[in-house]
Design a protein around this motif. Structure first.
Motif, PDB file in Angstrom:
ATOM      1  N   GLU A   1       0.836  -1.210   0.000  1.00 59.46           N
ATOM      2  CA  GLU A   1       0.000   0.000   0.000  1.00 59.46           C
ATOM      3  C   GLU A   1       0.867   1.254   0.000  1.00 59.46           C
ATOM      4  O   GLU A   1       0.616   2.204  -0.764  1.00 59.46           O
ATOM      5  CB  GLU A   1      -0.914  -0.011   1.220  1.00 59.46           C
ATOM      6  N   ARG A   2       1.905   1.279   0.833  1.00 57.26           N
ATOM      7  CA  ARG A   2       2.770   2.453   0.895  1.00 57.26           C
ATOM      8  C   ARG A   2       3.551   2.636  -0.409  1.00 57.26           C
ATOM      9  O   ARG A   2       3.688   3.754  -0.911  1.00 57.26           O
ATOM     10  CB  ARG A   2       3.751   2.318   2.065  1.00 57.26           C
TER      11      ARG A   2
ATOM     12  N   ALA B   1       2.680   1.726  -3.353  1.00 56.39           N
ATOM     13  CA  ALA B   1       1.765   2.201  -4.408  1.00 56.39           C
ATOM     14  C   ALA B   1       1.533   3.705  -4.264  1.00 56.39           C
ATOM     15  O   ALA B   1       1.523   4.446  -5.255  1.00 56.39           O
ATOM     16  CB  ALA B   1       0.452   1.438  -4.326  1.00 56.39           C
ATOM     17  N   LYS B   2       1.364   4.181  -3.031  1.00 55.23           N
ATOM     18  CA  LYS B   2       1.158   5.611  -2.808  1.00 55.23           C
ATOM     19  C   LYS B   2       2.373   6.422  -3.214  1.00 55.23           C
ATOM     20  O   LYS B   2       2.258   7.564  -3.690  1.00 55.23           O
ATOM     21  CB  LYS B   2       0.820   5.867  -1.336  1.00 55.23           C
ATOM     22  N   GLU B   3       3.563   5.849  -3.030  1.00 55.20           N
ATOM     23  CA  GLU B   3       4.802   6.547  -3.367  1.00 55.20           C
ATOM     24  C   GLU B   3       5.187   6.393  -4.828  1.00 55.20           C
ATOM     25  O   GLU B   3       6.200   6.945  -5.273  1.00 55.20           O
ATOM     26  CB  GLU B   3       5.943   6.037  -2.475  1.00 55.20           C
ATOM     27  N   GLY B   4       4.379   5.603  -5.584  1.00 56.94           N
ATOM     28  CA  GLY B   4       4.649   5.425  -6.988  1.00 56.94           C
ATOM     29  C   GLY B   4       5.764   4.455  -7.302  1.00 56.94           C
ATOM     30  O   GLY B   4       6.291   4.448  -8.418  1.00 56.94           O
TER      31      GLY B   4
END
Length: 352
Positions: A344-345, A347-350
């Protein structure tokens, strides 16, 4: 450094014996003792054949992953540590030491082990026992999906063992040996860290799906050997007995791979010694010292990658650390929760 004469190495493909049905630690200990005794009988016969067949003395034997107990399944972490994990100075290591001494070889294997410095936990440990009977290498698996690792208690583990204890390399009369545990063969950083500390022979205890098709781990073994100019002796299980899983699900394809990435020997399914080959350390060392495009180890430009790795967290350290400097005992779902949080993290950071 004096180079040893070529010697034979065996990846002894044996069935893992599950202790799932054992109701007490005493029953588990009795099962492990029986497994070690059976292993010695099979190893004696295997060495005799290899030495008669090829005329080269067997000086290294590698046993499969968790062959004495099989994997924990859904048993709780502290329960498994109490019931199954062996002690660092326990009877099992003493028995394996006698096997190594009786046969005059280095014996590598893999077991679940408890450490008095981390009560209630266990670590998956790849070990090497010398012909003297002493444990000369103890490597704890660093990347595991469903079990505690040193990285989960990282600060305390480093304080106790230092980085040398995280990536140990044993200097022996047959060469410098390091261990890679199971699926860690898929992570190039594990092998490279050992190679940068001088490792020439990787002992790889595994329990993986065998296939007539090339598997990711088979590809990885050849890559790790080639890119680090190192031998890999990889012992797979010959199935797992005593569980509801089909027995041959993790069976076959034990290998010996040379420092050029060539598979020297590979086993079919079933209990067998047929993954054996000669290891030529003088030739390996000559390759490492030869200028040229094929000397990948000497052509590393590590400074290029240090800024990318430094300060970047994917799988977090100290996931079991407590606020008081101690640590907590996780439930089995802890590791899946941490893994989901990483994704999840990222994905948020790209990153993914």
């Amino acid at each position: 450094m004096t180079s040893p004469a070529p010697f034979a190495a065996i990846a002894l493909q044996l069935a893992a014996t599950s202790v799932e049905g054992c109701t007490s630690r005493e029953a588990v200990a009795a099962s492990m003792a029986e497994t070690i005794a059976a292993t010695q009988r099979k190893l004696v016969a295997s060495c005799r054949f290899v030495e008669q067949y090829g005329g080269t003395r067997v000086k290294l034997a590698v046993l499969p992953e968790y062959w004495m107990t099989s994997y924990p399944g859904r048993i709780g972490v502290s329960e498994f540590a109490e019931k199954v994990a062996i002690d660092m100075d326990g009877a099992e290591y003493a028995a394996l030491g006698r096997v190594a001494s009786d046969l005059g070889l280095f014996l590598a294997g893999n077991a679940y082990e408890r450490d008095p410095a981390f009560p209630g936990l266990y670590f998956q440990t790849s070990f090497v026992v010398a012909p003297s009977g002493a444990v000369v290498l103890r490597y704890r698996r660093l990347n595991s999906m469903f079990a505690p690792t040193p990285h989960d208690v990282w600060t305390a583990y480093l304080d106790r063992y230092g980085i040398e204890g995280v990536f140990p390399v044993a200097t022996t009369e047959i060469g410098r040996i390091a261990a890679i545990a199971s699926e860690e063969i898929l992570y190039p950083e594990i092998a490279r860290a050992h190679a940068l500390r001088g490792a020439e022979i990787f002992v790889h205890s595994s329990s993986e799906i065998g296939s007539p098709l090339s598997t990711p781990k088979a590809v990885a073994r050849q890559a790790r050997a080639f890119e680090n100019i190192a031998y890999i002796v990889s012992a797979n299980t010959a199935g797992i007995t005593g569980t509801a899983m089909p027995a041959a699900s993790a069976d076959g394809n034990s290998q010996v791979v040379d420092y050029k990435g060539h598979v020297l020997a590979e086993a079919n399914p079933g209990e067998t010694f047929t993954a054996f080959a000669d290891l030529d350390l003088p030739a390996l060392r000559a390759q490492r010292r030869k200028p040229g495009m094929t000397n990948q180890l000497a052509r590393q430009r590590l400074e290029l990658f240090a800024p990318i790795y430094s300060g970047r967290v994917v799988q977090p350290a100290d996931s079991l650390a407590g606020t008081d400097g101690g640590f907590h005992i996780p439930d089995r779902e802890h590791f899946a929760r941490v893994h989901a949080g990483v994704i999840e993290r990222a994905a948020k950071e790209g990153l993914i």
